[in-house]
Design a protein around this motif. Structure first.
Motif, short mmCIF file in Angstrom:
data_model
loop_
_atom_site.label_atom_id
_atom_site.label_comp_id
_atom_site.label_asym_id
_atom_site.label_seq_id
_atom_site.Cartn_x
_atom_site.Cartn_y
_atom_site.Cartn_z
N HIS A 61 -50.24 42.70 77.26
CA HIS A 61 -49.02 43.51 77.23
C HIS A 61 -47.80 42.73 77.69
O HIS A 61 -46.68 43.04 77.27
CB HIS A 61 -49.23 44.78 78.06
CG HIS A 61 -49.99 45.83 77.31
ND1 HIS A 61 -49.38 46.90 76.69
CD2 HIS A 61 -51.31 45.95 77.05
CE1 HIS A 61 -50.29 47.64 76.09
NE2 HIS A 61 -51.47 47.10 76.29
N TYR A 72 -55.59 42.85 80.11
CA TYR A 72 -54.59 43.86 79.75
C TYR A 72 -53.19 43.38 80.14
O TYR A 72 -52.24 43.49 79.35
CB TYR A 72 -54.91 45.18 80.43
CG TYR A 72 -53.94 46.29 80.09
CD1 TYR A 72 -54.15 47.10 78.97
CD2 TYR A 72 -52.82 46.52 80.87
CE1 TYR A 72 -53.26 48.11 78.65
CE2 TYR A 72 -51.92 47.54 80.56
CZ TYR A 72 -52.14 48.33 79.44
OH TYR A 72 -51.25 49.31 79.13
N ASN A 79 -48.18 52.70 73.66
CA ASN A 79 -47.76 51.54 74.46
C ASN A 79 -47.94 50.20 73.76
O ASN A 79 -47.63 49.16 74.36
CB ASN A 79 -48.51 51.47 75.80
CG ASN A 79 -48.02 52.48 76.81
OD1 ASN A 79 -46.86 52.88 76.79
ND2 ASN A 79 -48.91 52.91 77.69
N SER A 80 -48.40 50.18 72.53
CA SER A 80 -48.62 48.90 71.85
C SER A 80 -48.32 49.06 70.37
O SER A 80 -48.28 50.17 69.83
CB SER A 80 -50.06 48.42 72.05
OG SER A 80 -50.99 49.34 71.49
N LEU A 107 -44.89 43.21 75.04
CA LEU A 107 -43.73 44.03 75.41
C LEU A 107 -42.40 43.41 75.00
O LEU A 107 -41.56 44.11 74.41
CB LEU A 107 -43.76 44.31 76.91
CG LEU A 107 -42.64 45.19 77.46
CD1 LEU A 107 -42.65 46.56 76.79
CD2 LEU A 107 -42.76 45.33 78.97
#
Length: 409
Positions: free
Chosen positions: A156, A152, A118-119, A160
């Motif tokens: 993100h 967080y 996810n990163s 993103l």
């Protein structure tokens, strides 16, 4: 019951299986972001481990033409992982986000960086000499912001859009999640590579906490988006009305806001919070003993627990949402996740020894065989490096180190 501390492992105490070799100059270089090995284990980290293990098996079988290095930060590992053909390299002195954003892109420059969690490092995304493939499992922090801690969400939210615009390859784990990401306008097509299921029977079973003879099971984060409060409410009612014990595997996690909850004294002996379980052998034992899996999540992409429970003959009660239908098909009992009564009705439809339970077990078992970590790993590699990296003539299965997985499990 108090949660247990996480088990930790380091490259030194895992034992044999960490390969070292000179890089092959005529092969594409694939660097894998190994931060997942040092993070608290959720489905994202478990999936990353399985994919890396399968990439190693593709190399052993002669099916993958690539020079692969797993880059990891210093410090203990939360998950075991043993490789035979993948070089494991510990780099830098930092940890966590700083390691990922500063140390990792410097070492991966000039190759292809695969980030499975996810990163991805912004520096690598902006570096013209580095190709970046990133797996975005879900963007639940956008739809359920209250489930995540502020740091967080902010991190993100900044990362993103950069990943969506700058990544050379974007992967996700379901068509449902792909449709969600497409609406955000990515600069590159999104590849769907679904998660696998349970990888066969473990060769050994770890010791597990003392459990009741009959119990319902929850596996997952104690999170609002996982519908933990309603799941716990259903477990409390099952304890009171049916005398059923419930076992909860998981924790709130470091990135999640911990839901406030209280277990009433009259059912405290039937609600068991046993903490995080990272050992596959222990988890297998717990699945094997459960009568039903409670998984009425509000948001999922391609969850592991329903497919894993089905492998062990444990019927799953799941949410009537698109991603779950994509994952479970007709191999689960569905409920309205917003209704505790609906969750209870679904549980009671499969918990007793009835033809309905037998049908649910058979359907779940059959459907769980649809998912393959090997297929996922091959698709990930082809997407990141190009289809030419996969060779048509695999070696015989005798060349594959199946014991390596047992050693790392």
């Amino acid at each position: 019951m108090a949660s247990r501390p996480l088990a930790t492992f380091t490259p030194a105490n895992i034992g044999a299986g960490v390969a070292t070799r000179a890089p092959a100059r005529d092969l594409p270089r694939l660097y894998i972001n190994g931060r997942f090995l040092t993070q608290q284990t959720t489905g994202v980290q478990r999936a990353a481990r399985e994919i890396v293990f399968e990439i190693d098996r593709l190399l052993q079988r002669g099916r993958l033409a690539a020079d692969v290095t797993l880059l990891v930060p210093p410090g203990p590992w939360v998950q075991r992982l043993s490789t035979k053909r993948i070089t494991v390299e510990t780099i830098g002195t930092m940890r966590g986000v700083l390691w990922e954003q500063l140390s990792l892109p410097k070492r991966a420059s000039g190759g292809t960086l695969l980030s499975l969690g996810n990163s991805a490092p912004i520096r690598a995304l902006l570096d013209r000499d580095t190709r970046v493939a990133v797996m975005i499992h879900d963007v639940s922090f956008l739809d359920f912001p209250g489930a995540y801690k502020r740091a967080y969400r902010m991190g993100h939210s900044l990362m993103l859009p950069v990943m969506m615009r700058r990544a050379d390859t974007i992967l996700t784990v379901s068509q449902t999640e792909r449709e969600r990401l497409v609406r955000m306008g990515p600069a590159t097509p999104i590849v769907v590579a679904p998660n696998g299921g349970w990888r066969g029977e473990p060769t050994r079973f770890g010791e597990v906490p003392s459990l009741p003879d009959t119990y319902g099971l929850y596996v997952g984060s104690f999170s609002l988006r996982k519908n933990f409060p309603r799941t716990l409410e259903a477990a409390i009612r099952l304890a009171r009305e049916d005398g059923l014990h419930s076992v909860f595997v998981g924790t709130a996690g470091r990135i999640m806001r911990k839901p406030r909850f209280e277990i009433p004294a009259d059912v405290a002996d039937r609600i068991h919070l046993i903490g995080q379980i990272n050992d596959p052998g222990q988890l297998a034992q717990i699945y094997r003993g459960a009568r039903v899996l409670l998984f009425p999540s509000l948001y999922e992409a391609c969850p592991l627990p329903p497919a894993e429970a089905a492998h062990f003959g444990c019927p799953a009660v799941v949410s009537n949402i698109p991603a779950i239908w994509e994952r479970c098909g007709r191999g689960a009992a569905y409920c309205d996740p917003a209704s505790v009564d609906s969750i209870l009705d679904a549980v009671r439809s499969v918990i007793d020894e009835t033809p309905a339970r037998a049908r649910a077990i058979a359907a779940g078992w059959a459907h769980s065989d649809n998912w393959s970590w090997s297929d996922q790993a091959a698709l990930v590699c082809a997407s990141a490096l190009g289809s030419a990296c996969l060779l048509d003539e695999p070696a015989t299965l005798d060349d594959v180190d199946f014991e390596g997985y047992a050693a790392s499990a």
